[in-house]
Design a protein around this motif. Structure first.
Motif, PDB file in Angstrom:
ATOM      1  N   ILE A  48      33.112  76.440 -81.671  1.00  7.42           N
ATOM      2  CA  ILE A  48      34.492  76.379 -82.085  1.00  7.42           C
ATOM      3  C   ILE A  48      34.712  77.691 -82.998  1.00  7.42           C
ATOM      4  O   ILE A  48      34.072  78.025 -83.725  1.00  7.42           O
ATOM      5  N   VAL A 108      28.255  72.905 -78.177  1.00  7.14           N
ATOM      6  CA  VAL A 108      29.803  73.144 -78.207  1.00  7.14           C
ATOM      7  C   VAL A 108      30.237  73.935 -79.552  1.00  7.14           C
ATOM      8  O   VAL A 108      29.461  74.020 -80.543  1.00  7.14           O
ATOM      9  N   ILE A 139      41.249  75.267 -85.514  1.00  6.37           N
ATOM     10  CA  ILE A 139      40.524  74.336 -85.765  1.00  6.37           C
ATOM     11  C   ILE A 139      39.743  74.279 -86.917  1.00  6.37           C
ATOM     12  O   ILE A 139      39.176  75.359 -87.473  1.00  6.37           O
ATOM     13  N   LEU A 152      35.487  64.816 -78.381  1.00  2.00           N
ATOM     14  CA  LEU A 152      35.536  65.861 -79.583  1.00  2.00           C
ATOM     15  C   LEU A 152      36.782  65.493 -80.305  1.00  2.00           C
ATOM     16  O   LEU A 152      37.688  65.431 -79.937  1.00  2.00           O
ATOM     17  N   ASP A 154      36.621  73.609 -88.261  1.00  2.00           N
ATOM     18  CA  ASP A 154      35.435  73.335 -87.782  1.00  2.00           C
ATOM     19  C   ASP A 154      34.543  72.345 -88.629  1.00  2.00           C
ATOM     20  O   ASP A 154      33.648  72.015 -88.186  1.00  2.00           O
ATOM     21  N   LEU A 172      38.950  67.258 -83.259  1.00  2.00           N
ATOM     22  CA  LEU A 172      39.184  68.662 -83.664  1.00  2.00           C
ATOM     23  C   LEU A 172      40.524  68.452 -84.880  1.00  2.00           C
ATOM     24  O   LEU A 172      41.465  68.790 -84.189  1.00  2.00           O
ATOM     25  N   GLN A 189      39.783  78.571 -80.190  1.00  3.19           N
ATOM     26  CA  GLN A 189      38.899  78.478 -78.952  1.00  3.19           C
ATOM     27  C   GLN A 189      37.556  77.497 -79.171  1.00  3.19           C
ATOM     28  O   GLN A 189      36.907  77.713 -79.920  1.00  3.19           O
ATOM     29  N   VAL A 190      37.547  76.680 -78.166  1.00  2.00           N
ATOM     30  CA  VAL A 190      36.565  75.760 -77.919  1.00  2.00           C
ATOM     31  C   VAL A 190      36.070  75.840 -76.689  1.00  2.00           C
ATOM     32  O   VAL A 190      36.467  75.975 -75.815  1.00  2.00           O
ATOM     33  N   ALA A 200      35.279  68.923 -87.870  1.00  2.00           N
ATOM     34  CA  ALA A 200      35.259  68.472 -86.359  1.00  2.00           C
ATOM     35  C   ALA A 200      33.990  67.573 -86.131  1.00  2.00           C
ATOM     36  O   ALA A 200      32.966  67.702 -86.781  1.00  2.00           O
ATOM     37  N   SER A 232      35.816  76.793 -71.280  1.00  2.00           N
ATOM     38  CA  SER A 232      36.219  77.377 -72.660  1.00  2.00           C
ATOM     39  C   SER A 232      37.865  77.155 -72.430  1.00  2.00           C
ATOM     40  O   SER A 232      38.481  77.395 -71.399  1.00  2.00           O
TER      41      SER A 232
END
Length: 145
Positions: free
Chosen positions: A70, A68, A113, A129, A115, A131, A74-75, A118, A106
């Motif tokens: 971040i 994963v 986010i 997840l 990160d 976030l 955008q994830v 997270a 994506s």
């Protein structure tokens, strides 16, 4: 008076079941193996005032094979799916429908986010997840002197 019908050359009526899929476009045959369809990661995304929660279905994937990333809002989720292809003596494959390979997805969220805060959990084939949203940068007006 006879009933007249208009001929539609693109109608599938009357075409035997054998040829039903012939006129449809191919949908992502992967890895050169016939019958394997593209696999996508199915998602549920919910939002609260402080965070987003993403639940992604990844059945049969080992947690070490999930990645994963971040970047701002955008994830990206990527996973490698491996299936045991070992055959016992005297066995032969008649049909193989289970996918083996890589999948990724994506998406972009409305806010950036945090990160560092997270977190991710993987249980029973579902990746969850959490976030947290980044605090909005406050704007201030500069006085001109």
């Amino acid at each position: 008076m006879s009933n007249m019908t208009r001929y539609d050359p693109f109608s599938m009526e009357g075409v035997p079941d054998l040829f039903q899929g012939l006129f449809r476009p191919l949908r992502g045959v992967i890895g050169g193996e016939e019958g394997q369809q593209a696999v996508s990661i199915r998602l549920d995304v919910t939002e609260s005032d402080s965070a987003y929660t993403v639940k992604a279905e990844l059945p049969g994937v080992d947690r070490k094979d999930i990645d994963v990333k971040i970047d701002g809002g955008q994830v990206s989720i990527a996973a490698k799916i491996e299936r045991d292809a070992e055959l016992k003596e005297g066995e032969r494959v008649i049909r193989r429908e289970r996918y083996a390979g890589s999948v990724s997805r994506s998406f972009t969220l409305a806010t950036d986010i945090d990160d560092a805060a997270a977190s991710a959990q993987y249980q029973d084939g579902v990746l969850t997840l959490t976030l947290p949203k980044k605090a909005a940068a406050s704007s201030r007006r500069l006085e001109i002197g």
